[in-house]
Design an enzyme around this catalytic site. Structure first.
Site, short mmCIF file in Angstrom:
data_model
loop_
_atom_site.label_atom_id
_atom_site.label_comp_id
_atom_site.label_asym_id
_atom_site.label_seq_id
_atom_site.Cartn_x
_atom_site.Cartn_y
_atom_site.Cartn_z
CG ASP A 149 -1.77 -1.17 1.14
OD1 ASP A 149 -2.42 -1.49 0.02
OD2 ASP A 149 -2.30 -1.53 2.26
CG ASP A 165 -6.64 -1.26 -1.73
OD1 ASP A 165 -6.98 -2.70 -1.64
OD2 ASP A 165 -5.77 -0.96 -1.09
#
Length: 203
Positions: A149, A165
């Site tokens: 991330d 995402d």
């Protein structure tokens, strides 16, 4: 007593039913093919973008590094290795979450091509983004043991996320919009269709 002169063993209604049955699959084949092409193109493009951005941010920085400052006061790039879900939920459950991602991708694809009669472009695009995002994060979980991330909002308290995402979240919203559009179209078609009593003259 009059007798019908139909050919023996031949029921005209059977011919009509067979013709109608043949027509429906043929008319739906071009739509199915277009949906499949759109699905593959969108899913492949988004999956490639996810892999490329994760490779870029992981190639030159270590976990915890802030790659860029705030961009337009909205986000910054901050490399995080996530073994769970958003907000640290289900931490260290990366393998189980990877399996769950694959199951969701399989279910979404099966719904689109096996159960949905005529998926429109919004439904197809939405499912393609969800599948691409799910596969991107599953690939991280199985090969790295964590998800890469790096996109961190700076104007709100929100978990760090990635391109995969974005695909899952936006894809789900686009899919719901496509379903709503299809339902509205069906309602209009039913409202415009003549009822059984219309056009019937006096007997």
């Amino acid at each position: 007593m009059d007798e019908q002169t139909n050919a023996p063993g031949r029921d005209p209604s059977t011919d009509l039913d067979a013709a109608a049955g043949d027509l429906e699959p043929r008319s739906s084949r071009p739509g199915r093919a277009r949906s499949a092409i759109l699905f593959v193109l969108v899913a492949a493009a988004w999956f490639a973008l996810d892999v490329a951005t994760k490779g870029w941010v992981s190639g030159g920085w270590q976990e915890g590094d802030v790659v860029t400052g705030p961009i337009l006061g909205l986000v910054r790039f901050h490399l995080v290795h996530n073994t769970g879900m958003a907000w640290g939920m289900f931490g260290d459950s990366t393998f189980a979450l990877g399996v769950l991602s694959l199951a969701v991708c399989a279910a979404a694809t099966a719904y689109l091509f096996a159960f949905s009669k005529r998926p429109n472009a919004l439904e197809t695009t939405g499912v393609a983004l969800v599948v691409a995002g799910g596969l991107g994060n599953a690939l991280d979980r199985f090969t790295l043991g964590y998800v890469v991330d790096f996109i961190e909002p700076v104007f709100i308290d929100f978990p760090v996320f990635n391109v995969a995402d974005i695909g899952v979240t936006c894809g789900f919203a686009i899919f719901l919009a496509g379903m709503a559009f299809a339902w509205r179209r069906e309602d209009r078609a039913l409202a415009a269709a003549p009822t059984d009593g219309e056009g019937a003259g006096p007997r």
